[in-house]
Design an enzyme around this catalytic site. Structure first.
Site, PDB file in Angstrom:
ATOM      1  N   GLY A 136       2.085  -1.362  -2.501  1.00  0.00           N
ATOM      2  CA  GLY A 136       1.732  -2.367  -3.717  1.00  0.00           C
ATOM      3  C   GLY A 136       0.343  -2.952  -3.239  1.00  0.00           C
ATOM      4  N   SER A 137      -0.349  -2.551  -2.118  1.00  0.00           N
ATOM      5  CA  SER A 137      -1.674  -3.147  -1.616  1.00  0.00           C
ATOM      6  C   SER A 137      -2.733  -2.737  -2.705  1.00  0.00           C
ATOM      7  CB  SER A 137      -1.765  -2.770  -0.400  1.00  0.00           C
ATOM      8  OG  SER A 137      -2.364  -1.323  -0.361  1.00  0.00           O
ATOM      9  N   ARG A 159      14.343  13.721 -16.388  1.00  0.00           N
ATOM     10  CA  ARG A 159      13.150  13.365 -16.026  1.00  0.00           C
ATOM     11  C   ARG A 159      12.456  13.122 -17.479  1.00  0.00           C
ATOM     12  NH1 ARG A 159       8.922  14.575 -12.158  1.00  0.00           N
ATOM     13  NH2 ARG A 159      10.193  15.422 -10.914  1.00  0.00           N
ATOM     14  N   HIS A 161      -6.147   8.464  -4.315  1.00  0.00           N
ATOM     15  CA  HIS A 161      -5.491   9.789  -3.617  1.00  0.00           C
ATOM     16  C   HIS A 161      -6.140   9.200  -2.256  1.00  0.00           C
ATOM     17  CE1 HIS A 161      -3.419  13.080  -1.976  1.00  0.00           C
ATOM     18  NE2 HIS A 161      -4.514  13.437  -1.423  1.00  0.00           N
ATOM     19  N   ARG A 165       6.090   9.747  -7.834  1.00  0.00           N
ATOM     20  CA  ARG A 165       6.752  10.787  -8.625  1.00  0.00           C
ATOM     21  C   ARG A 165       5.673  11.396  -9.404  1.00  0.00           C
ATOM     22  NH1 ARG A 165      11.773  10.411  -9.674  1.00  0.00           N
ATOM     23  NH2 ARG A 165      11.713  11.438 -11.779  1.00  0.00           N
TER      24      ARG A 165
HETATM   25  C1  GRF Z   1      -2.232   4.928  -1.057  1.00  0.00           C
HETATM   26  O1  GRF Z   1      -2.659   5.390   0.309  1.00  0.00           O
HETATM   27  C2  GRF Z   1      -2.812   5.504  -2.130  1.00  0.00           C
HETATM   28  O2  GRF Z   1      -3.925   6.464  -1.844  1.00  0.00           O
HETATM   29  C3  GRF Z   1      -1.604   6.460  -2.418  1.00  0.00           C
HETATM   30  O3  GRF Z   1      -0.468   5.807  -2.159  1.00  0.00           O
HETATM   31  C4  GRF Z   1      -0.847   4.462  -1.365  1.00  0.00           C
HETATM   32  C5  GRF Z   1      -0.333   3.295  -2.111  1.00  0.00           C
HETATM   33  O4  GRF Z   1      -0.413   2.322  -1.271  1.00  0.00           O
HETATM   34  N1  GRF Z   1      -1.561   7.071  -3.607  1.00  0.00           N
HETATM   35  P1  GRF Z   1      -0.311   0.815  -1.888  1.00  0.00           P
HETATM   36  O5  GRF Z   1       1.299   0.940  -2.269  1.00  0.00           O
HETATM   37  O6  GRF Z   1      -0.958   0.599  -3.109  1.00  0.00           O
HETATM   38  O7  GRF Z   1      -0.162   0.077  -0.767  1.00  0.00           O
END
Ligand code: GRF
Length: 210
Positions: A16-17, A69, A113, A95
């Protein structure tokens, strides 16, 4: 576009950063939006704690509670509509989405991404970049479509890949950029500056240097 403050629904699975970066940008007034609901598919996601720290409503909807799903996604849509979500933000949601969830939010779902798409789609993008030997990688904010990591690109930021880079080091460097461009892309959306023309995303009133 809503007259009220843009309502965000954020789907998470882990750290969740990015959620934290979005919440901080809102707190600083840099992002004019309101997080209406944070939904995790995993009860142990640290992201849920972060949401609580900011006093944001958060729930866990584990897929295992539903027969399939489709039913899980129908329930997600119901929740998101109940909380009046305008833009759905995937922030480390592990997911794949199907049309059941995508259709009601078409062109209103963003993902981030950790590569410069269309390179290194799918899992372990940072490892893929290092193993391929590229000199630059980065991150991409894009709209979500049925094909994974395929939707129109809204924003990208590059970072160098060092000759002795580790997956951890590159991941950290990319995350710093993620935390900048994700809130920014959401802010553009909230200012109604984003237009999708086929594969292309036009961001109106873009400063020259971006
Ligand atoms: C990030 O690297 C994002 O690009 C990818 O998943 C990771 C999520 O990181 N989709 P966080 O949970 O937001 O720390």
């Amino acid at each position: 576009m809503p007259k009220h403050k843009l309502g965000l629904g954020i789907l998470v699975s882990g750290e969740g950063s990015n959620l934290q970066a979005i919440l901080e940008a809102i707190a600083k007034g840099e992002l004019k939006a309101a997080v209406k609901i944070v939904i995790s598919d995993r009860p142990d996601a640290l992201a849920l704690e972060r949401a609580k720290d900011f006093g944001v409503p958060c729930i866990c909807l584990p897929p295992s509670n539903y027969p399939d799903r489709k039913t899980h996604e129908q329930n997600l849509v119901k929740k998101l509509e109940e909380f009046q979500v305008d833009l759905l933000v995937l922030a480390g949601y592990r997911r794949l989405l199907t049309s059941t969830l995508i259709e009601p939010f078409r062109n209103r779902i963003m993902n981030i991404h950790p590569s410069l798409l269309p390179s290194f789609k799918g899992l372990n993008a940072q490892r893929q970049a290092i193993e391929y030997g590229v000199k630059n990688s980065g991150c991409t904010v894009h709209f979500v479509e049925e094909d994974v990591d395929e939707g129109p690109i809204i924003a990208q930021a590059a970072v160098p890949v060092l000759s002795d880079d580790s997956v951890e080091g590159l991941t950290k460097r990319i995350l710093q950029k993620e935390h900048q461009i994700y809130p920014l892309a959401i802010q553009w959306f909230s200012e109604d500056r984003i237009r999708v023309e086929g594969r292309k995303v036009i961001v109106e009133r873009m400063p020259q240097e971006m």
